[in-house]
Design a protein around this motif. Structure first.
Motif, PDB file in Angstrom:
ATOM      1  N   ILE A 217      -5.575  13.471  -8.010  1.00  0.00           N
ATOM      2  CA  ILE A 217      -5.832  12.112  -8.484  1.00  0.00           C
ATOM      3  C   ILE A 217      -4.623  11.477  -9.164  1.00  0.00           C
ATOM      4  CG2 ILE A 217      -8.314  12.443  -8.739  1.00  0.00           C
ATOM      5  CD1 ILE A 217      -7.867  12.931 -11.723  1.00  0.00           C
ATOM      6  N   ALA A 218      -3.786  12.286  -9.808  1.00  0.00           N
ATOM      7  CA  ALA A 218      -2.705  11.724 -10.617  1.00  0.00           C
ATOM      8  C   ALA A 218      -1.620  11.084  -9.757  1.00  0.00           C
ATOM      9  CB  ALA A 218      -2.105  12.812 -11.509  1.00  0.00           C
ATOM     10  N   ARG A 219      -1.191  11.775  -8.728  1.00  0.00           N
ATOM     11  CA  ARG A 219      -0.099  11.215  -7.925  1.00  0.00           C
ATOM     12  C   ARG A 219      -0.549   9.981  -7.139  1.00  0.00           C
ATOM     13  NH1 ARG A 219       4.864  14.769  -5.786  1.00  0.00           N
ATOM     14  NH2 ARG A 219       6.056  13.124  -4.789  1.00  0.00           N
ATOM     15  N   PRO A 220      -1.707  10.012  -6.465  1.00  0.00           N
ATOM     16  CA  PRO A 220      -2.193   8.763  -5.864  1.00  0.00           C
ATOM     17  C   PRO A 220      -2.413   7.678  -6.915  1.00  0.00           C
ATOM     18  CG  PRO A 220      -3.381  10.634  -4.978  1.00  0.00           C
ATOM     19  CD  PRO A 220      -2.560  11.152  -6.122  1.00  0.00           C
ATOM     20  N   GLY A 221      -2.927   8.089  -8.098  1.00  0.00           N
ATOM     21  CA  GLY A 221      -3.137   7.125  -9.170  1.00  0.00           C
ATOM     22  C   GLY A 221      -1.832   6.496  -9.622  1.00  0.00           C
ATOM     23  N   GLY A 222      -0.780   7.307  -9.742  1.00  0.00           N
ATOM     24  CA  GLY A 222       0.525   6.774 -10.115  1.00  0.00           C
ATOM     25  C   GLY A 222       1.058   5.800  -9.087  1.00  0.00           C
ATOM     26  N   GLY A 223       0.843   6.117  -7.805  1.00  0.00           N
ATOM     27  CA  GLY A 223       1.272   5.206  -6.751  1.00  0.00           C
ATOM     28  C   GLY A 223       0.498   3.902  -6.771  1.00  0.00           C
ATOM     29  N   TRP A 224      -0.822   4.003  -6.973  1.00  0.00           N
ATOM     30  CA  TRP A 224      -1.668   2.806  -7.013  1.00  0.00           C
ATOM     31  C   TRP A 224      -1.320   1.923  -8.209  1.00  0.00           C
ATOM     32  CZ3 TRP A 224      -5.309   1.094 -10.647  1.00  0.00           C
ATOM     33  CH2 TRP A 224      -6.084  -0.012 -10.240  1.00  0.00           C
ATOM     34  N   ILE A 225      -1.124   2.534  -9.372  1.00  0.00           N
ATOM     35  CA  ILE A 225      -0.753   1.771 -10.566  1.00  0.00           C
ATOM     36  C   ILE A 225       0.592   1.069 -10.352  1.00  0.00           C
ATOM     37  CG2 ILE A 225      -0.084   1.988 -12.997  1.00  0.00           C
ATOM     38  CD1 ILE A 225      -2.179   4.256 -13.201  1.00  0.00           C
TER      39      ILE A 225
ATOM     40  N   GLN B 126       0.807  -1.220   0.000  1.00  0.00           N
ATOM     41  CA  GLN B 126       0.000   0.000   0.000  1.00  0.00           C
ATOM     42  C   GLN B 126       0.841   1.271   0.000  1.00  0.00           C
ATOM     43  OE1 GLN B 126      -2.481  -0.443   3.470  1.00  0.00           O
ATOM     44  NE2 GLN B 126      -4.084  -1.512   2.351  1.00  0.00           N
ATOM     45  N   VAL B 127       2.156   1.121   0.087  1.00  0.00           N
ATOM     46  CA  VAL B 127       2.981   2.314   0.262  1.00  0.00           C
ATOM     47  C   VAL B 127       2.925   3.225  -0.956  1.00  0.00           C
ATOM     48  CG1 VAL B 127       5.184   1.414  -0.649  1.00  0.00           C
ATOM     49  CG2 VAL B 127       5.195   3.087   1.222  1.00  0.00           C
ATOM     50  N   GLY B 128       2.720   2.652  -2.153  1.00  0.00           N
ATOM     51  CA  GLY B 128       2.642   3.479  -3.353  1.00  0.00           C
ATOM     52  C   GLY B 128       1.462   4.425  -3.325  1.00  0.00           C
ATOM     53  N   ILE B 129       0.268   3.883  -3.067  1.00  0.00           N
ATOM     54  CA  ILE B 129      -0.910   4.743  -3.045  1.00  0.00           C
ATOM     55  C   ILE B 129      -0.892   5.674  -1.840  1.00  0.00           C
ATOM     56  CG2 ILE B 129      -2.364   3.025  -1.866  1.00  0.00           C
ATOM     57  CD1 ILE B 129      -4.718   4.119  -3.546  1.00  0.00           C
ATOM     58  N   ALA B 130      -0.368   5.194  -0.699  1.00  0.00           N
ATOM     59  CA  ALA B 130      -0.301   6.054   0.487  1.00  0.00           C
ATOM     60  C   ALA B 130       0.645   7.232   0.256  1.00  0.00           C
ATOM     61  CB  ALA B 130       0.149   5.239   1.709  1.00  0.00           C
ATOM     62  N   GLU B 131       1.834   6.937  -0.307  1.00  0.00           N
ATOM     63  CA  GLU B 131       2.770   8.021  -0.617  1.00  0.00           C
ATOM     64  C   GLU B 131       2.193   8.923  -1.709  1.00  0.00           C
ATOM     65  OE1 GLU B 131       5.209   8.656   1.166  1.00  0.00           O
ATOM     66  OE2 GLU B 131       6.373   6.899   1.760  1.00  0.00           O
ATOM     67  N   GLY B 132       1.416   8.322  -2.630  1.00  0.00           N
ATOM     68  CA  GLY B 132       0.790   9.115  -3.683  1.00  0.00           C
ATOM     69  C   GLY B 132      -0.245  10.078  -3.138  1.00  0.00           C
ATOM     70  N   ILE B 133      -1.045   9.602  -2.192  1.00  0.00           N
ATOM     71  CA  ILE B 133      -2.028  10.478  -1.548  1.00  0.00           C
ATOM     72  C   ILE B 133      -1.311  11.592  -0.795  1.00  0.00           C
ATOM     73  CG2 ILE B 133      -3.772  10.604   0.278  1.00  0.00           C
ATOM     74  CD1 ILE B 133      -4.578   7.726  -0.541  1.00  0.00           C
TER      75      ILE B 133
END
Length: 492
Positions: free
Chosen positions: A348-356, A136-143
């Motif tokens: 949306i883009a940075r959390p989206g990039g982390g989630w992807i 989850q660290v990608g989406i968390a850091e993205g948020i």
């Protein structure tokens, strides 16, 4: 720590940490970019030239280069809670200085000092990395990064209106001072609301402070090589401020600064060698090794993503106004609102990039995002005064999606390299973002906006090649507890 689903509406446990930390970052960005949407008003108020305006834009990102390195060291040593709280409180001071400056020289000094608050980003990377698992660290850091980065867009959308509400020739002063007051108050709120790690978890610290540890002689030289652009950028900035540029500094002052910069580089090399000489003199077990090339490639990726974003956010309101004021009658407020669409995509883009990145792989995701931003900047180079404004706004937002998704992909990987040095790694990667900003804004001072966009697109192609050499994080990274026991931290 279990990888349960994220509940964005929760304000307890790790979600409380995430929310309070992205708000801290959001405020730091409002403070850092409070000048951008008001720059033309400020320039008119104090009779500044176009060259002086561009100087202010460059100064705003200059100090953040060494600041992110310093803050990375401090957060690894003292923890995010204390470091973020103190940074917000201290960051309010140059904001007040800028708000009530009466000359270009006072503005320049205050804006230069304000660059330090931009280093706050590094702190939250370590904090979020402590509280969220690898899945989850990608989406968390993205948020964290995306919603915090939105502070620059919020400043662009609200501060011109707030200045009008205050009214009069000093309305811009009170609007900017308000952001400093908010930062000062929130520094106390943050300190009493968070903890550095979940209960029962260990906050791993570097064995020695002052530089990153590396795990091979080859990486030691690679590390030293990758520090050179940081000092070269500060040298470039000094040249820009010297009589060869805008003459803010005298030849003698510039010479002293040149000497100081490279003496600091020599000291930095000494610290790198000192921190690493003992453990490199002995064989290092494979489980404790990491490859510094991972850090170096992420440095370049952040240079082209966040570096270009900083430059674009700084220049876009003025670019919109100067491009469309005569042809389509756009006002200063409308230019600021139109330009805010670039930073608005952070939500949306940075959390989206982390989630992807979490979902489909770090390397593939980052490659796709860099291809997208390359094409986006190329098309932006084709903008003319005859283009419909709505089409330009859509274009900039599409380009922004790939830029900020790329940032999310970069920091989806940063916490997965070496836990105890996450702050320092984030600091170096973040500093390269500011290297990019200074580089691109310096280019802008010599060329047209069209060429400026093309330069960024060309640089992105080079970075795309470098990203193909990065390795996907997998398996576990190893950290050693104070009692000598080994902890395995999952990476995939």
């Amino acid at each position: 720590m279990s990888a349960q689903a994220l509940n964005f509406f929760s304000f307890s446990g790790r979600m409380k940490i995430l929310h309070t930390t992205w708000i801290a970052f959001f405020i730091s960005f409002v403070v850092w970019f409070s000048h951008a949407p008001l720059m033309l008003v400020i320039a008119d108020s104090l009779g500044m030239s176009k060259a002086e305006i561009k100087t202010i834009l460059i100064l705003n990102v200059a100090l953040t280069i060494p600041a992110r390195i310093i803050i990375g060291i401090l957060v690894d040593k003292f923890g995010p809670k204390r470091t973020y709280s103190i940074l917000l409180a201290l960051g309010s001071l140059p904001t007040f200085m800028f708000a009530f400056a009466n000359s270009f020289e006072q503005l320049a000094l205050a804006r230069f000092l304000s660059g330090f608050v931009g280093a706050g980003f590094v702190i939250g990377i370590r904090m979020v990395g402590e509280w969220f698992p690898a899945k989850q660290v990608g989406i968390a850091e993205g948020i964290y990064g995306g919603w915090g980065n939105f502070g620059s867009s919020a400043a662009a959308m609200t501060l011109p209106t707030l200045a009008l509400v205050f009214g009069g020739p000093d309305g811009w002063r009170y609007a900017i001072a308000t952001t400093g007051l908010i930062a000062l108050v929130y520094s106390l709120i943050y300190f009493f609301s968070v903890s550095d790690t979940p209960k029962g978890s260990t906050y791993f610290k570097p064995k020695k402070a002052g530089a990153m540890e590396v795990t091979s002689i080859r990486d030691l030289f690679f590390y030293i090589l990758m520090t050179i652009p940081l000092y070269a950028t500060l040298t470039l900035l000094t040249w820009k401020l010297s009589p060869a540029g805008v003459s803010l500094l005298s030849d003698f002052s510039a010479l002293l600064i040149y000497i100081g910069i490279w003496l600091l580089f020599i000291y930095n090399v000494y610290k790198i060698v000192h921190v690493n000489e003992d453990h490199l003199a002995q064989p290092i077990d494979d489980i404790h090794k990491y490859k510094f090339k991972q850090v170096a490639i992420l440095d370049l990726a952040y240079l082209i993503t966040f570096g270009s974003e900083l430059a674009i956010v700084s220049m876009l309101p003025i670019f919109f106004y100067e491009t469309f004021h005569e042809s389509q009658g756009i006002t200063l407020v409308q230019a600021g609102l139109s330009a805010s669409g670039f930073a608005f995509m952070n939500l949306i883009a940075r959390p989206g990039g982390g989630w992807i990145s979490d979902k489909f792989g770090r390397k593939l995701s980052l490659s796709i995002f860099i291809i997208g931003l390359t094409f986006g900047y190329y098309v932006m180079s084709l903008i003319t005064p005859d283009w419909p404004i709505y089409a330009v706004i859509i274009l900039t937002m599409c380009c922004s999606f790939f830029v900020q998704a790329g940032e999310g992909a970069v920091f989806a990987m940063v916490p997965l390299i070496k836990r105890r040095m996450t702050g320092q790694i984030a600091g170096m990667v973040g500093a390269y973002g500011n290297v990019g900003a200074v580089l691109f804004l310096t280019v802008l001072s010599f060329v047209s906006p069209s060429i400026f966009f093309l330069v960024i697109a060309s640089g992105a192609l080079i970075v795309l090649v470098a990203v193909q050499f990065i390795e996907e994080p997998k398996g576990h990274m190893v950290e050693v507890q104070e009692d000598g026991s080994v902890e395995m931290i999952e990476l995939d």
